[in-house]
Design a protein around this motif. Structure first.
Motif, PDB file in Angstrom:
ATOM      1  N   TYR A 294       0.843  -1.194   0.000  1.00 33.86           N
ATOM      2  CA  TYR A 294       0.000   0.000   0.000  1.00 33.86           C
ATOM      3  C   TYR A 294       0.878   1.244   0.000  1.00 33.86           C
ATOM      4  O   TYR A 294       1.933   1.280   0.645  1.00 33.86           O
ATOM      5  CB  TYR A 294      -0.915   0.003   1.228  1.00 33.86           C
ATOM      6  N   SER A 295       0.413   2.266  -0.705  1.00 30.90           N
ATOM      7  CA  SER A 295       1.215   3.482  -0.829  1.00 30.90           C
ATOM      8  C   SER A 295       0.555   4.691  -0.198  1.00 30.90           C
ATOM      9  O   SER A 295       1.204   5.722  -0.011  1.00 30.90           O
ATOM     10  CB  SER A 295       1.493   3.773  -2.316  1.00 30.90           C
ATOM     11  N   GLU A 296      -0.736   4.593   0.122  1.00 30.30           N
ATOM     12  CA  GLU A 296      -1.447   5.733   0.698  1.00 30.30           C
ATOM     13  C   GLU A 296      -2.102   5.315   2.007  1.00 30.30           C
ATOM     14  O   GLU A 296      -2.770   4.280   2.077  1.00 30.30           O
ATOM     15  CB  GLU A 296      -2.498   6.268  -0.281  1.00 30.30           C
ATOM     16  N   TRP A 297      -1.918   6.133   3.020  1.00 32.89           N
ATOM     17  CA  TRP A 297      -2.363   5.799   4.363  1.00 32.89           C
ATOM     18  C   TRP A 297      -3.048   6.997   5.007  1.00 32.89           C
ATOM     19  O   TRP A 297      -2.777   8.149   4.654  1.00 32.89           O
ATOM     20  CB  TRP A 297      -1.175   5.398   5.243  1.00 32.89           C
ATOM     21  N   LEU A 298      -3.906   6.718   5.971  1.00 35.82           N
ATOM     22  CA  LEU A 298      -4.464   7.736   6.849  1.00 35.82           C
ATOM     23  C   LEU A 298      -4.057   7.332   8.264  1.00 35.82           C
ATOM     24  O   LEU A 298      -4.378   6.230   8.717  1.00 35.82           O
ATOM     25  CB  LEU A 298      -5.987   7.805   6.721  1.00 35.82           C
ATOM     26  N   ALA A 299      -3.313   8.188   8.957  1.00 32.47           N
ATOM     27  CA  ALA A 299      -2.718   7.825  10.244  1.00 32.47           C
ATOM     28  C   ALA A 299      -3.367   8.596  11.390  1.00 32.47           C
ATOM     29  O   ALA A 299      -3.740   9.767  11.244  1.00 32.47           O
ATOM     30  CB  ALA A 299      -1.214   8.096  10.229  1.00 32.47           C
ATOM     31  N   PHE A 300      -3.490   7.920  12.528  1.00 32.75           N
ATOM     32  CA  PHE A 300      -4.069   8.493  13.734  1.00 32.75           C
ATOM     33  C   PHE A 300      -3.068   8.319  14.874  1.00 32.75           C
ATOM     34  O   PHE A 300      -2.378   7.301  14.950  1.00 32.75           O
ATOM     35  CB  PHE A 300      -5.384   7.803  14.091  1.00 32.75           C
ATOM     36  N   SER A 301      -3.009   9.285  15.764  1.00 30.24           N
ATOM     37  CA  SER A 301      -2.068   9.221  16.882  1.00 30.24           C
ATOM     38  C   SER A 301      -2.814   9.229  18.202  1.00 30.24           C
ATOM     39  O   SER A 301      -3.968   9.644  18.297  1.00 30.24           O
ATOM     40  CB  SER A 301      -1.072  10.390  16.827  1.00 30.24           C
ATOM     41  N   GLY A 302      -2.117   8.759  19.226  1.00 37.01           N
ATOM     42  CA  GLY A 302      -2.663   8.780  20.577  1.00 37.01           C
ATOM     43  C   GLY A 302      -1.552   8.988  21.576  1.00 37.01           C
ATOM     44  O   GLY A 302      -0.385   8.683  21.306  1.00 37.01           O
TER      45      GLY A 302
END
Length: 465
Positions: free
Chosen positions: A358-366
């Motif tokens: 995969y080349s495109e991501w949506l990232a979330f942080s905590g």
């Protein structure tokens, strides 16, 4: 002079013959009894799978066969000996051995028989392996039950479950205390779910569990340290650890007083330990090479808990897409490798290069702050929980229930990372979701979130049990 083989096309049992046998070209198989034992010449041997170290009848139950076990103990007898430098196909049962159904109810997840897991193939002795060596295992291939459609997980489908709090719980047990399930249908290397519409992804298929047997001293160490942990809060639900449990123990060919003794001492297979075990590493897939410490003569290698796919952390506990299937392995030994390479405990491995890219991501942080606002000191597990919860909240804005989003993050090949562990007091963890798995644009935009039809949703057990 060429080598010929009698090989059973039903169960895979084989026998080399040299030179050309004068026996009938077809005869009953001494292992499965089917009239399917055929003589193959070298010309057509190349079309066959690797020799099966153990072929398992997928319709039989664990209790009916001596080829599997669900505890760790050095005295569980090996079911076969693997030769160094050879390759084998080993069939594996789904971790609950058929208890979970392809239906729209989560009662089977609620009532899942945790005492029975895992249904492991083995143990296998490896010729020449002795304590202090490193066992080399190459994963040549791994997949669901080949060419079968049916009622067992692995026969064209698999499942993901959120475990109920009373039955082990999940990574987010406080927010999701009830049992839910999603069934996934396999088509080639991809999967879809009627319970989580709008997504399709390629599985990173892998064994969740593989490991060697502990020595008697190592087993005592496990039981002591885990027993001490349980004693700090003995009535906790879910429990802090799982002590030895004779109920539902499956110990291969052991019987009588030997069975009773081993059942009372043997360690449960749920956690990972120094022998490898239930590590649930999603990148431990085709093409991987792993180096296991050897603690007993022969190594006593076992494997199972196959996953069609999984997100980092297997966050719903039953968090990969669980299935039965096969694994092709090649084995060898590095003599005295534990001292030579400093691998005295815990396996090391080289991940395979297969799987989706995969080349495109949506990232979330905590960060390490609880939902109630309590500050914790560099608590990376809490940080990862918060990152997952942020991702669930985000996906729910597109029409998914929070349970659907949670199941998806357990099954899809998300990437989880500890991003900062030194900046007191907050650690930072991140979770990356590949955007290509969605049938719609999941990125933030000025037009607002696309609204999907959530369909029937993820089944929930209506009776908490």
């Amino acid at each position: 002079m060429p080598i010929y083989e009698f090989r059973c096309t039903q169960c895979g049992d084989f026998e080399a013959t040299h030179p050309m046998s004068t026996a009938p070209k077809k005869q009953p198989c001494p292992v499965c009894g089917e009239d399917a034992r055929k003589l193959f010449s070298p010309a057509n041997l190349s079309t066959l799978n690797s020799p099966r170290a153990r072929a398992i009848d997928s319709a039989a139950r664990t209790a009916e066969t001596p080829d599997v076990h669900n505890r760790w103990h050095p005295d569980i007898p090996p079911i076969a000996t693997l030769k160094r430098g050879e390759s084998y196909r080993i069939d594996c049962r789904e971790w609950f051995d058929g208890a979970i159904k392809n239906d729209d109810s989560a009662d089977d997840i609620r009532d899942a028989p945790l005492n029975k897991v895992h249904a492991l193939s083995g143990p296998f002795a490896v010729e020449g392996a002795e304590p202090g060596d490193l066992l080399i295992v190459d994963i040549l291939d791994v997949g669901p039950i080949p060419q079968e459609q049916g009622a067992l997980a692995g026969q064209g489908w698999g499942y993901t479950g959120i475990f109920a709090q009373k039955n082990g719980g999940s990574f987010l047990v406080d927010q999701f205390p009830d049992a839910y399930k999603a069934v996934w249908d396999f088509q080639g290397g991809e999967c879809t779910s009627r319970h989580i519409p709008g997504v399709r992804f390629t599985g990173i298929t892998h064994p969740g569990l593989m490991g060697t047997a502990p020595s008697a001293d190592l087993l005592k160490k496990w039981n002591k340290r885990e027993g001490d942990l349980i004693a700090t809060e003995p009535n906790r639900v879910p429990p802090l650890a799982l002590p030895p449990e004779p109920d539902s123990a499956i110990l291969g060919t052991l019987s009588g007083s030997d069975f009773d003794r081993v059942a009372s001492e043997a360690a449960r297979t749920a956690p990972p330990r120094e022998n490898g075990g239930n590590q649930d590493i999603k990148n431990f897939t085709k093409g991987s090479r792993v180096f296991y410490p050897v603690f007993v003569s022969g190594g006593h290698l076992s494997m199972g808990d196959l996953h069609f796919s999984q997100g980092d952390g297997e966050i719903t506990f039953c968090g990969g897409i669980e299935m039965g299937g096969f694994i092709d392995i090649h084995v060898d030994v590095i003599k005295d490798g534990m001292d030579t390479y400093g691998v005295s405990e815990n396996a090391i491995f080289m991940p395979g290069r297969n799987g989706p890219v995969y080349s495109e991501w949506l990232a979330f942080s905590g960060t390490s702050v609880t939902l109630d606002g309590e500050q914790r000191y560099l608590d990376s597990q809490l940080s990862y929980q918060r990152a997952i919860l942020h991702a669930i909240d985000y996906l729910s804005k597109f029409g998914y229930s929070k349970e659907q989003a949670y199941l998806l993050l357990g099954a899809a090949p998300i990437e989880g990372r500890f991003s900062g562990v030194v900046d007191i007091p907050n650690s930072c963890a991140t979770v990356y979701i590949p955007t290509e798995i969605f049938d719609f644009d999941v990125r933030p935009s000025a037009s607002g979130p696309f609204q999907i039809d959530p369909g029937m949703g993820a089944p929930k057990s209506l009776n908490p049990g």
